[in-house]
Design a protein around this motif. Structure first.
Motif, short mmCIF file in Angstrom:
data_model
loop_
_atom_site.label_atom_id
_atom_site.label_comp_id
_atom_site.label_asym_id
_atom_site.label_seq_id
_atom_site.Cartn_x
_atom_site.Cartn_y
_atom_site.Cartn_z
N SER A 64 2.63 -34.88 -120.58
CA SER A 64 2.17 -35.11 -119.20
C SER A 64 1.00 -34.19 -118.85
O SER A 64 0.09 -34.57 -118.12
N VAL A 67 -2.20 -35.45 -120.72
CA VAL A 67 -2.74 -36.63 -120.05
C VAL A 67 -3.36 -36.22 -118.72
O VAL A 67 -4.41 -36.73 -118.32
N GLY A 68 -2.72 -35.26 -118.03
CA GLY A 68 -3.26 -34.76 -116.77
C GLY A 68 -4.66 -34.18 -116.96
O GLY A 68 -5.58 -34.49 -116.20
N THR A 71 -7.24 -36.92 -117.91
CA THR A 71 -7.67 -37.80 -116.83
C THR A 71 -8.38 -37.03 -115.71
O THR A 71 -9.01 -37.62 -114.86
N PHE A 72 -8.26 -35.71 -115.73
CA PHE A 72 -8.92 -34.89 -114.71
C PHE A 72 -10.42 -34.77 -114.99
O PHE A 72 -11.26 -34.99 -114.12
N CYS B 181 8.35 -34.19 -117.81
CA CYS B 181 8.21 -35.64 -117.70
C CYS B 181 7.09 -36.01 -116.74
O CYS B 181 6.38 -36.98 -116.95
N TRP B 182 6.97 -35.26 -115.66
CA TRP B 182 6.00 -35.60 -114.64
C TRP B 182 4.71 -34.82 -114.84
O TRP B 182 4.73 -33.68 -115.29
N GLY B 183 3.59 -35.45 -114.46
CA GLY B 183 2.31 -34.76 -114.52
C GLY B 183 1.37 -35.39 -113.51
O GLY B 183 1.69 -36.40 -112.88
N TYR B 184 0.22 -34.76 -113.37
CA TYR B 184 -0.80 -35.34 -112.51
C TYR B 184 -1.63 -36.31 -113.33
O TYR B 184 -1.83 -36.13 -114.53
N LEU B 185 -2.14 -37.32 -112.66
CA LEU B 185 -3.12 -38.21 -113.27
C LEU B 185 -4.36 -38.17 -112.39
O LEU B 185 -4.26 -38.08 -111.17
N ASN B 186 -5.52 -38.23 -113.03
CA ASN B 186 -6.80 -38.34 -112.32
C ASN B 186 -7.12 -37.10 -111.48
O ASN B 186 -6.46 -36.08 -111.60
N ARG B 187 -8.11 -37.27 -110.61
CA ARG B 187 -8.64 -36.11 -109.90
C ARG B 187 -9.02 -36.47 -108.47
O ARG B 187 -9.35 -37.61 -108.19
N PRO B 196 3.34 -39.57 -118.09
CA PRO B 196 2.16 -39.87 -118.89
C PRO B 196 2.12 -41.37 -119.22
O PRO B 196 3.14 -41.95 -119.57
N TYR B 197 0.97 -41.96 -119.06
CA TYR B 197 0.77 -43.40 -119.28
C TYR B 197 1.67 -44.25 -118.40
O TYR B 197 1.94 -45.41 -118.70
N LEU B 199 4.73 -44.33 -118.18
CA LEU B 199 5.86 -44.85 -118.95
C LEU B 199 7.12 -44.80 -118.10
O LEU B 199 7.25 -43.95 -117.22
#
Lengths: 189, 906
Positions: A64, A67-68, A71-72, B181-187, B196-197, B199
């Motif tokens: 995670s 990927v963070g 994508t940042f 399990c959890w994360g940030y996506l994008n900005r 991630p992805y 899922l």
């Protein structure tokens, strides 16, 4: 060279060897996530899921987080990338000079949305935040060349001219890129 | 938790600098190192927070906790700003209130206002603060109230649109669980929290602990909506103690219309501090299972169990017990007790057996897995219990985990070890499999099953070679060192390492790291506590602690892990064939006389009873005619290949007192319907000796009754005149007759978890019992035994079968198998097999294999390919009646069995 393209290793075995070497070099190092992602992208041209998983493992971080980070930063690509990149700048200067309409017209011209590849994998459109050429706003970059002071019509003309050059060369030598575009100058090493 | 602030009589308060500051003009004293937020909360000043959770490091992302500090350049985040001498803080100035309102306006612009259908409504910080700060309009418009799809996880729903990006789920999964399990996506504006992805949670190492659910301040991550569900303000709350493992987690049961509809946890409360595991949070389905027993049953002449009345059922049991007693004496009757019986029920059960029936045949179903630790610790330390507790485990510089898949068997205690790994402390895991903890720990000693003793020999030997011994401690507190030293004279570290199948350099490095630690603790699980060498293993671990002086101080000690919620309590209550309540031997005439006086019944001179480990033999030989089973399933739990079935068949009369028709109930002549823990009152004593309350959240279902009441009714049928009105009366008597419980009262338990033995009512109990020396003078070194308990494999039986816990199920699974929250995740017992072995056997994931042992017994199970299980070893959990693994295990004390695998066609 106006049509200089970014090219990557295509030999899968060589890619794998280089990637294994990269993982080995950074294994167990703190803060290695970004150089690992950069290295991985330089080898594969983008960051496929299995590459992301192996990078995360080598960096000792959860997927995670990898990927963070990927994508940042706009420098990382999680999807395969077409041969030529058309970047529409949406920085402040370009934005106020009509970048939105330029993007729209270019998307129409190539038949794809920003972030997508053309089906022949020749062109990608990206929306980026400031390419550092605000004096020439609005700006579109085709590979490493900046085209400034555009209107939507002029932008479409520039892209069409580029296309003609690419596809003409392609018809000529079958390599999908004009002469001089096949070198390694654009490779990120 | 005042309990952990005391060691013996000495109060340990870290000598921290006191600073004086003012908050809103009020002068306040605080300790240096505290944050403004902590000090404000401790002094009743409410500062709003969204991204703060005391389980996590300060983050400072939400900007709700901003305060004005005189002289600072701008508003400061109070969650991350330490107090300083003379600091002047304003928490609710006009400027600050305006800033907070602005933050809320920004959040609400982007937050779907679907509160009428949101699970979190009524328990939502955003809702609370919007109301408090009167955010009645936002300048940038509202978002449409569409929350989206809840996702496919059976227990955890994710509504990304409601997310306020506080990052608590991201951080708790990484910081507390060490998973991520959890994360940030994008900005920027496009930022989101997701897997991630994107899922499904089931595909990203999620262990379904629900810590993210417990920390989410809004309705972005919530429990899945359930049909009979209700929201915060509609439910009644009952604080109780989880009835699964020995971690003793505090739960808050939410009851709506008489049914438990949700399990929640409270941050900063209980031993678990708001953390739970998948069983604790989502494993309560059994309470409302359709096959709950609601009426007593008696087996009729045709062999069918038919519904009956309490009167008839108890009469039948009393008659059989009386007849057996008259015929052969009280020792023809035996009782076996499950580990989720309360102390009160367990106490009454042994009192019934000893004083009314006249038999010491009363034992716990898990005695077999505890015996080695209890005996070895009694011999070594004079105290057969865990010597420390989890909070001071945080002070340990090194932790050794032996024979336990800790993150699955004790998921919440495991978080302390996870924390130690994260802080870079020495963690050594000794386990044949690459368990989750083994893969995260600094040292994984992948010992062959049964060869733990060889590694321990090598470790103590190497510590002595390096002079990593605590000679002052040994001189002052121990005896028997010469014999111990002599027993190691011929030990060669490299040879032992080869025997154990572990790299010698790794063993040396681990031994050196453990020996050099200022304080070190050992957690030892049932994986090392069973088998022919189990007592020698325990004795060697005790020696290791004495050699390095790691006893009697905070951050040290030996934790023999227990698998049941009240496993420790059963031992304390005298649910042992050779021990009275409080631990005195049944051969102790003075202790017997004291009990006789208290109970008014003769008990002197009764021979020690039959331990659970010999129950199968005693039933087969006819020595025991009547078997009374309370909350256990010996048909699945007792070892002994085919003999278990035969023994239960032969038993003259079997009484099963349970909430379900267990496998043992197939052999029952009478079945008595028992209430479940959430319908009962009483106490559990957890694996660290904390006595905690169990409280009823709903009335017993149908005609079922709590165990303590059934036992009392039976005792009175047999001629006693007990008149306990409630479990509190029973505890009063326990406090009277069992010295370690002398000061335990329900009033005291309302405030704290008591760690027994209690040294005085003003204390929270005793955190480190051996801090002032050992009972009976000095601790005793045991000579380290030779040999190992290896399994003999050959071409015909080439695999070693090991068993243990899986996170989703508990024990023999009577309750977890009936809880959809866990069976939707793990429904069947699978044989874990290394992919290389699977290839040789030509079996694929999910295909069924027959597992046969040398004695001819066999079970069939689907295969799960698992790289964490080494080649040559297979793993099967014991929770399923479809895969009764006890049929493959030799009698108590046997090594892990050798088995053969064959593909089952079809």
């Amino acid at each position: 060279m106006t049509t200089e393209a970014t090219t990557y290793d295509t030999d899968e075995q060589e890619q794998e060897e280089r990637f294994a070497e990269l993982l080995d070099r950074y294994k167990g190092q703190a803060g290695a996530l970004v150089p690992l992602l950069q290295g991985g992208q330089a080898i594969f041209g983008y960051l496929p899921e299995d590459v992301m998983r192996r990078v995360a493992k080598a960096a000792g971080e959860p997927l995670s987080k990898a990927v963070g980070v990927a994508t940042f930063y706009s420098q990382f690509r999680l999807r395969p990338h077409a041969k030529h990149t058309i970047r529409c700048c949406h920085g402040t200067a370009c934005h106020v000079s009509g970048a939105a309409r330029i993007s729209e017209e270019l998307e129409k011209c190539l038949g794809i949305e920003a972030g997508e590849n053309t089906p022949d994998m020749l062109y990608t459109i990206e929306e980026v935040h400031c390419v550092g050429a605000c004096g020439m706003a609005p700006v579109v970059m085709i590979n490493d060349r900046a085209h400034g002071k555009l209107t939507p019509e002029k932008a479409v003309e520039v892209v069409k001219a580029f296309k003609a050059e690419v596809e003409g060369a392609s018809a000529g030598d079958g390599r999908g890129a004009p002469a001089g575009a096949g070198g390694r100058e654009g490779e990120d090493t | 938790m005042s309990a952990t602030e005391t060691t013996g009589d000495q109060v340990v308060t870290p000598n921290k600098e006191v600073v004086t500051l003012s908050i809103n003009g009020q002068e306040i004293q605080a300790q240096a190192g505290q944050t403004i937020l902590e000090v404000a909360q401790a002094n009743g000043v409410d500062i709003p927070t969204l991204c703060h959770d005391p389980r996590l490091e300060p983050y400072g992302a939400c900007r709700m906790c901003l305060v004005e500090v005189e002289g600072a350049r701008g508003p400061m985040a109070s969650c991350g700003t330490m107090v300083r001498e003379g600091m002047k803080v304003q928490t609710h100035s006009e400027k600050i209130v305006k800033l907070r309102k602005f933050v809320l306006e920004l959040l609400l612009t982007n937050h779907p206002l679907d509160c009428p259908v949101c699970e979190a409504a009524g328990d939502c910080r955003l809702q609370d603060y919007a109301y408090e700060y009167l955010v009645d309009m936002v300048p940038w418009g509202w978002r449409a109230p569409l929350a989206g799809d809840p996702g496919t996880h059976p227990n955890i729903a994710h509504f990304g649109a409601r997310c306020i990006l506080c990052g608590r789920c991201v951080r708790i999964c990484r910081e507390v669980m060490s998973i991520g399990c959890w994360g940030y996506l994008n900005r920027g504006y496009d930022s989101e929290v997701d897997t991630p992805y994107r899922l499904p949670l089931q595909e990203v190492d999620c262990v379904s602990c629900g810590q993210c659910v417990s920390t989410c301040p809004v309705g972005a991550i919530v429990g899945q909506r359930t049909p009979g569900g209700a929201r915060e303000w509609q439910t009644e709350k009952t604080v109780t103690t989880c009835a699964y493992c020995a971690d003793g987690c505090r739960q808050v049961l939410h009851t709506y219309r008489g049914k438990v509809v949700r399990v929640a946890s409270e941050t900063e409360k209980g031993l678990n501090q708001g953390n739970l595991c998948v069983k604790g949070r989502y494993g309560m389905g059994y309470v409302a299972a359709p096959d709950r027993l609601t009426k007593p049953m008696i087996r009729d002449a045709s062999g069918t169990l038919v519904e009956s009345t309490w009167d008839d059922a108890l009469k039948s049991v009393a008659e059989k017990m009386t007849a057996a007693k008259e015929d052969k004496g009280g020792r023809a009757v035996a009782a076996v007790c499950g580990t989720h019986s309360t102390n009160e029920a367990a106490y009454l059960l042994q009192k019934l057996m000893r004083s009314v029936v006249g038999s010491n045949n009363v034992d716990a179903i898990d005695h077999g897995e505890q015996a080695a630790a209890e005996e070895a610790l009694m011999d070594g330390f004079g105290l057969p219990v865990v010597s420390n507790s989890r909070e001071e485990l945080r002070e340990a510089d090194a932790i050794l985990v032996i024979g336990s898949n800790l993150t699955e068997s004790h998921p919440v205690l495991a978080l302390e070890v996870i924390r130690a790994v994260r802080l870079g402390k020495t963690v050594i895991v000794m386990d044949p499999r690459v368990t989750e903890l083994a893969s995260k720990a600094g040292y994984h000693l992948a010992v062959r099953p049964g060869a733990d003793l060889a590694v321990l020999r090598a470790m103590v030997k190497h510590m002595m070679e390096l002079d990593l011994t605590d000679t002052d401690f040994m001189a002052a507190h121990t005896d028997g060192f010469e014999g111990f030293e002599k027993s190691l004279a011929d030990v060669d570290v490299s040879v032992e390492a080869v025997t154990a199948g572990v790299d010698a350099e790794l063993v040396r490095a681990a031994a050196a790291a453990f020996g050099r630690a200022g304080s070190a603790a050992v957690l030892v699980g049932t994986g090392a506590a069973q088998g022919p060498k189990s007592k020698a293993v325990m004795a060697a671990i005790a020696d290791l602690m004495l050699l390095t002086g790691n006893v009697g101080r905070p951050g040290t000690g030996l934790f023999p892990l227990r698998s049941g919620a009240n496993s420790q309590g059963l031992a304390d209550m005298g649910v042992r064939p050779d021990k009275f309540p409080g631990g005195a031997s049944v051969a102790d005439a003075a202790a017997a006389a004291r009990l006789e006086a208290a109970w008014g019944m003769p008990i002197s001179g009764l021979a020690a009873g039959v331990p659970t480990m010999r129950l199968v033999d005693a039933l087969r030989s006819g020595d025991i005619e009547v078997l009374y089973v309370v909350g256990a399933d010996p048909a699945l739990a007792l070892r002994g290949e085919g003999a278990v079935h035969e023994a239960l068949e032969q038993a003259g009369f079997v009484v099963v007192q349970d909430s379900f028709l267990t496998e043992t109930a197939r052999y029952a002549d009478v079945v008595l319907p028992a209430a479940v823990a959430s319908e009962d009152e009483g106490t559990f004593t957890n694996g660290e000796r904390f006595v905690q309350r169990v409280r009823a959240a709903a009335p017993p279902l149908g005609d079922s009754l709590p165990d303590w009441k059934i036992v009392q009714m039976l005792a009175n049928r047999l001629g006693a005149d007990w008149a306990y009105a409630a479990p509190v009366d029973v505890m009063a008597e326990v406090a009277d007759v069992a010295p370690p419980y002398r000061d335990v009262t329900y009033e005291k338990l309302e405030e704290v978890e008591l760690q027994r033995p209690c040294s005085g009512i003003e204390h929270g109990g005793t955190a480190v019992p051996c801090s002032k020396g050992f009972e009976g003078g000095k601790a005793v070194f045991a000579p380290v035994e030779e040999g190992v308990a290896e399994t003999a494999t050959d071409a015909a039986f080439p695999f070693i079968l090991i068993t243990g816990s899986v996170r989703e199920h508990h024990g023999t699974g009577e309750r977890t198998r009936r809880s959809a929250g866990v069976t939707d995740l793990v429904g069947e017992a699978r044989l874990r097999l290394n992919p290389a072995d699977a290839e040789t056997l030509r079996v694929l994931e999910g295909e069924t294999v027959r597992v046969s042992g040398r004695a001819g017994s066999a079970v069939e199970a689907p295969v799960s390919l698992d790289t964490r299980t080494p080649q040559g070893i297979v793993f099967l959990p014991g929770f399923s009646p479809e895969v009764p693994i006890n049929h493959l295990l030799g009698p108590e004390g046997s090594p892990a069995p050798a088995v053969r695998l064959e593909r089952v066609d079809g």
